[in-house]
Scaffold this motif. Sequence first.
Motif, short mmCIF file in Angstrom:
data_model
loop_
_atom_site.label_atom_id
_atom_site.label_comp_id
_atom_site.label_asym_id
_atom_site.label_seq_id
_atom_site.Cartn_x
_atom_site.Cartn_y
_atom_site.Cartn_z
N PRO A 66 0.87 -1.30 -0.11
CA PRO A 66 -0.09 -0.06 0.07
C PRO A 66 0.66 1.21 0.06
CG PRO A 66 -0.26 -1.17 2.17
CD PRO A 66 0.33 -2.09 1.15
N ARG A 67 2.12 1.17 0.62
CA ARG A 67 3.03 2.43 0.36
C ARG A 67 3.24 2.99 -1.01
NH1 ARG A 67 7.78 0.03 4.08
NH2 ARG A 67 7.21 -1.63 2.68
N HIS A 68 3.19 2.00 -1.83
CA HIS A 68 3.80 2.15 -3.22
C HIS A 68 2.49 1.94 -4.28
CE1 HIS A 68 7.52 -0.12 -1.81
NE2 HIS A 68 7.53 1.07 -1.35
N ARG A 69 1.41 1.93 -3.80
CA ARG A 69 0.28 2.04 -4.96
C ARG A 69 0.03 3.23 -5.62
NH1 ARG A 69 -4.36 1.02 -1.30
NH2 ARG A 69 -4.77 3.27 -1.31
N ASN A 70 -0.15 3.16 -7.00
CA ASN A 70 -0.07 4.41 -7.68
C ASN A 70 -1.50 4.53 -8.10
OD1 ASN A 70 -0.32 2.70 -9.97
ND2 ASN A 70 2.16 2.79 -9.71
N GLY A 71 -2.56 3.62 -7.96
CA GLY A 71 -3.97 3.84 -8.55
C GLY A 71 -3.91 3.44 -9.62
N ALA A 72 -3.11 2.69 -10.63
CA ALA A 72 -3.24 2.40 -11.67
C ALA A 72 -3.43 0.73 -11.75
CB ALA A 72 -2.21 2.75 -12.83
N ARG A 100 5.10 -4.97 -8.12
CA ARG A 100 6.46 -4.16 -7.69
C ARG A 100 6.25 -2.88 -8.34
NH1 ARG A 100 10.97 -8.77 -8.83
NH2 ARG A 100 9.88 -10.63 -7.68
N TYR A 101 5.57 -2.47 -9.37
CA TYR A 101 5.54 -1.16 -9.62
C TYR A 101 4.46 -0.38 -9.37
CZ TYR A 101 9.07 -2.87 -13.12
OH TYR A 101 10.40 -3.08 -13.50
N GLY A 102 3.85 -0.83 -8.31
CA GLY A 102 2.62 -0.03 -7.73
C GLY A 102 1.34 -0.54 -8.14
N LEU A 103 1.24 -1.22 -9.20
CA LEU A 103 0.08 -1.42 -9.94
C LEU A 103 -0.77 -2.56 -9.22
CD1 LEU A 103 1.78 -2.08 -13.22
CD2 LEU A 103 0.38 -0.07 -12.98
N THR A 104 -2.06 -2.32 -9.22
CA THR A 104 -2.90 -3.36 -8.91
C THR A 104 -3.33 -4.38 -9.90
OG1 THR A 104 -3.92 -1.80 -6.99
CG2 THR A 104 -4.99 -3.80 -7.52
N VAL A 105 -3.18 -5.61 -9.82
CA VAL A 105 -3.22 -6.34 -10.88
C VAL A 105 -4.63 -7.35 -10.72
CG1 VAL A 105 -2.06 -8.12 -12.49
CG2 VAL A 105 -0.91 -6.17 -11.24
N PHE A 106 -5.17 -7.60 -11.71
CA PHE A 106 -6.52 -8.59 -11.68
C PHE A 106 -6.06 -9.51 -13.02
CE2 PHE A 106 -7.44 -4.21 -10.38
CZ PHE A 106 -8.09 -4.65 -9.28
N VAL A 107 -5.94 -10.75 -12.38
CA VAL A 107 -5.82 -11.97 -13.43
C VAL A 107 -7.12 -12.84 -13.79
CG1 VAL A 107 -4.34 -13.92 -13.98
CG2 VAL A 107 -3.27 -12.00 -12.72
N VAL A 108 -7.33 -13.03 -14.85
CA VAL A 108 -8.78 -13.45 -15.16
C VAL A 108 -8.73 -14.86 -15.63
CG1 VAL A 108 -10.69 -13.19 -16.75
CG2 VAL A 108 -9.42 -11.16 -15.75
N GLY A 285 2.83 7.69 -18.02
CA GLY A 285 2.29 8.28 -16.81
C GLY A 285 1.46 7.41 -15.91
N TRP A 286 1.49 6.10 -16.37
CA TRP A 286 0.69 4.95 -15.59
C TRP A 286 1.21 4.89 -14.38
CZ3 TRP A 286 -3.49 5.64 -18.24
CH2 TRP A 286 -3.81 5.78 -19.54
N LEU A 287 2.59 5.13 -14.23
CA LEU A 287 3.20 4.67 -13.03
C LEU A 287 3.04 5.96 -11.96
CD1 LEU A 287 6.18 2.42 -13.81
CD2 LEU A 287 3.78 1.83 -13.43
N VAL A 297 3.66 6.39 -2.68
CA VAL A 297 5.05 7.28 -2.75
C VAL A 297 5.97 6.54 -3.97
CG1 VAL A 297 5.12 6.88 -0.18
CG2 VAL A 297 5.98 4.86 -1.39
N PRO A 298 7.02 7.19 -4.25
CA PRO A 298 7.64 6.63 -5.49
C PRO A 298 8.05 5.20 -5.60
CG PRO A 298 8.68 8.74 -4.51
CD PRO A 298 7.70 8.18 -3.72
N VAL A 299 7.83 4.48 -6.57
CA VAL A 299 8.10 3.33 -6.76
C VAL A 299 9.12 2.66 -7.04
CG1 VAL A 299 6.89 0.98 -8.06
CG2 VAL A 299 5.53 3.14 -7.67
N PRO A 300 9.80 1.67 -6.14
CA PRO A 300 11.32 1.34 -6.48
C PRO A 300 11.29 0.65 -8.07
CG PRO A 300 9.94 -0.20 -5.29
CD PRO A 300 9.07 0.92 -5.51
N THR A 301 12.50 0.64 -8.49
CA THR A 301 12.58 0.12 -9.93
C THR A 301 13.12 -1.22 -9.83
OG1 THR A 301 15.08 1.02 -9.66
CG2 THR A 301 13.07 2.48 -10.80
N ALA A 302 12.45 -2.14 -9.36
CA ALA A 302 12.38 -3.55 -9.32
C ALA A 302 12.41 -4.09 -10.72
CB ALA A 302 11.76 -4.32 -8.45
#
Length: 308
Positions: A66-72, A100-108, A285-287, A297-302
């Motif tokens: 949640p510290r890295h979540r960016n809303g995309a 890892r990039y702050g994205l919320t992912v939905f697998v179908v 701008g998606w991140l 917060v800024p997302v680490p570049t993993a």
Amino acid sequence: MAKLIALLALLVPSLALAQPPAPRSFPLWPDWALAADPRRGEPEVAKDYWVRNVHNPSITVFQPDPRHRNGAAIVVFPGGGHKIIVWTTEGTKVGEALTRYGLTVFVVKYRLANDEGSKFQVDREAAWDARRAVQWVRAHADEFGVDPARVGAMGFSAGGELVSLIADNPEPPDPLAAVASRMAPDAVGRQSARPNFQILVFPGPHGIPGAAIAKAPPAFIVAGSRDECCAAPAVALYEQLRKAGVSAELHMYAEGQHAFNLDESDRISILHWPDRLADWLADGGWLDARRGDSLAVPVPTARMGTVR
């Protein structure tokens, strides 16, 4: 020692709050929407890396720290030739990597047109499931901290066909329209089914060329130059998007064949394709952190390609 234990007791709850929740799965459709399928009660069949016999399509949510979540958000459609769903290397591992990039992912898990004894069709049930998944994410955006205007779709192989069907082609009539008036209001179906951006990974030919390309969202396309199935569709879609003035980026890898996924190659260039995707997401701008999201917060570049 007593002071150390007391300090840890204070820290552990705080650290626990920062951990992403475990993945959760939800049905895509209300029960009454699947009533016409006589096999809807059959269990899925799963083995090794794949799943088949899907009669109750579902969506599994992978949430970032949640510290890295960016809303995309990205909705992922694994491949498998519409015969199976490659659930691990093109599904769950992708979900874990993208968070890892702050994205919320939905697998179908979608219905399979080429499964044994299937009466489903790619343009019908599978495409309905794909559109429903994007609608579902937008309908539940607040619950998962997602901006409904920043929902992308990502597909591998057959899953790439589904992305093209919902992103580059006209929307078909609502499959629930005929019966919805007699049932409870369907809030999910009122959402837009077109993604805000699309990611196609060695996409199959179905749905390409697109029939509504002028309305297509920005695209990232990647494939191998020696992919007998999917090199040509990748290039064809890129050219169609480019000529229509739609922002698009194409990566074709020398000696690359089909299904190299995240890190399944002995070629350095192919191992780094997830980094090119991360660059594209950042440039678009998606991140970026969603405005007003105090948790971002800024997302680490993993690097995504190191997931196994």
